[in-house]
Design an enzyme around this catalytic site. Structure first.
Site, PDB file in Angstrom:
ATOM      1  N   HIS A  79       0.779  -1.236  -0.102  1.00 36.39           N
ATOM      2  CA  HIS A  79      -0.101  -0.218   0.061  1.00 36.39           C
ATOM      3  C   HIS A  79       0.327   1.243  -0.269  1.00 36.39           C
ATOM      4  CE1 HIS A  79       0.652   0.262   4.732  1.00 36.39           C
ATOM      5  NE2 HIS A  79       0.642  -0.079   4.672  1.00 36.39           N
ATOM      6  N   ASP A  81       0.326   4.697   0.615  1.00 33.83           N
ATOM      7  CA  ASP A  81       0.117   5.098   2.238  1.00 33.83           C
ATOM      8  C   ASP A  81       0.563   4.979   3.313  1.00 33.83           C
ATOM      9  OD1 ASP A  81      -2.217   3.233   2.416  1.00 33.83           O
ATOM     10  OD2 ASP A  81      -3.645   4.214   3.184  1.00 33.83           O
ATOM     11  N   GLU A 142      -5.550   1.682   3.015  1.00 31.16           N
ATOM     12  CA  GLU A 142      -4.809   0.471   3.175  1.00 31.16           C
ATOM     13  C   GLU A 142      -5.392   0.754   4.788  1.00 31.16           C
ATOM     14  OE1 GLU A 142      -3.734  -2.929   5.164  1.00 31.16           O
ATOM     15  OE2 GLU A 142      -3.138  -0.871   5.329  1.00 31.16           O
TER      16      GLU A 142
END
Ligand SMILES: [Zn+2]
Length: 376
Positions: A79, A81, A142
């Site tokens: 992910h 983020d 996420e």
């Protein structure tokens, strides 16, 4: 083939220093698109999930065609983020250990996985090494409820199975994670002045307290946990609270137990409201219980090809693999729930979701070596 440690360190540092809180992953995505274009990716695409997630970009999917004679197609997922605080994130390095230079998280969750993938592809391309077909999936959001993964169309993935590079558990492959339900309980009583007319009121907070006391929370059984973490309600100290809202969750590695414990919580609130003393005067509280599936269970059998592949690759490297289960949900729960078999590999990230987060370069080097062996 030697992993280029300093290049890997540089990828990692550059990635960490691009601020990418959830819903602001576009900077990382652009960085990756540039690098993977230069590395000769066979296709690069961004999906339309931003309209659902509210992010400034979609999930990023990158394909390297490869040769299927060198192994089944695979995918790797990370992910983009990170959790906050991230403002002005700078990386500090002491020997081989990276931490944040200030009052921010580092972002090794999950940029340690992304950096290892960048080094992997760079290594393959500069040495012209043949590899199996693989896909790289970089998700958004996420950390705020697996939103990118939930909005991702898993049917576009050509590989039958893959690995999320997103765990703190050193030397352990995660093969199971609980399912979770999110609960919102609204308790409706009746407001009244607490000094002049307390008899006319129904205290919603007292109903909530009674239910919380009767319920088993925390670890319920070997496979399940429950928690209420938020409470909101009331208007003033001299008014009997009319409305209280509780928010909580139930998790379990067993779908049956998840359903059972969720039902017990719902029934407990309803039972307490129905039997509240003031009900005989036709003046009782009511409850509304809203249940939402947060993520499905993840549970891989040891015979799955995804685990056989990691077993045989590790054996070639002279390592043994240990399997473990996680207590939290991640993108892999969503992928597995959508029929895309996914195991989770550790990256070396440590003390994640805190400003003490750190990682040792050696762990990212080992991960890259493992990935290299897996695709070649
Ligand atoms: Zn993560």
């Amino acid at each position: 083939m030697q992993v280029n440690r300093e290049r890997l360190a540089q990828f990692f540092t550059e990635l960490c220093e691009i601020e990418s809180p959830s819903r602001q992953e576009a900077g990382v995505s652009t960085y990756l698109q540039n690098h993977f274009t230069q590395l000769g990716a066979d296709s690069i695409s961004i999906d339309t999930s931003s309209s659902q997630t509210g992010s400034d970009t979609g999930n990023l999917l990158i394909r390297f065609a490869g040769d299927s004679q060198l192994g089944d197609a695979l995918f790797f997922a990370c992910h983009m983020d990170t959790v906050g605080p991230v403002e002005g994130v700078k990386v500090a390095r002491s020997g081989d250990v990276f931490s944040s230079a200030g009052e921010t998280t580092l972002g090794s969750d999950d940029k340690s996985g992304i950096a290892s993938l960048l080094e992997l592809i760079t290594l393959l391309k500069e040495n012209n090494v043949q590899h199996c077909p693989f896909e790289l999936l970089f998700t958004t959001c996420e950390e705020i409820g697996l939103l990118g993964a939930k909005a991702f169309d898993t049917s576009v993935i050509e590989a039958k199975y893959g690995y999320a590079l997103d765990s703190t558990k050193k030397d352990k492959v995660i093969i199971g994670a609980p399912a979770a339900n999110r609960l919102e309980v609204i308790i409706l009583g009746k407001a009244a002045h607490s000094g002049s007319a307390p008899e006319a009121g129904i205290n919603a907070l007292a109903v909530a307290a009674e239910a919380i006391t009767r319920l088993t929370l925390g670890r319920i059984d070997e496979l399940s946990t429950a928690n209420f973490g938020l409470i909101n309600g009331g208007t003033a100290t001299n008014i009997i609270p009319e409305k209280v809202v509780l928010k909580g969750e139930v998790r379990s590695h067993s779908v049956e137990l998840l359903d059972k414990h969720t039902a017990t919580i719902k029934e407990t609130f309803q039972d307490i409201a129905e039997n509240w003393p003031s009900q005989n005067q036709g003046n009782g509280p009511s409850v509304i219980v809203d249940i939402e599936e947060e993520f499905p269970v993840m549970s891989l059998a040891l015979s799955e090809p995804v685990l056989e592949r990691i077993n045989s690759t590790s054996a070639k490297l002279g390592k043994t693999v240990e399997f473990d289960i996680a207590g939290g949900g991640s993108d892999a729960n969503i992928f597995c729930g959508n029929g895309l078999t996914t195991a989770i590999l550790p990256t070396g990230m440590d003390k994640v979701h805190t400003t003490d987060e750190q990682i040792d370069l050696k762990d990212m080097v080992s991960l890259t070596e493992l990935l290299f062996a897996m695709v070649t």
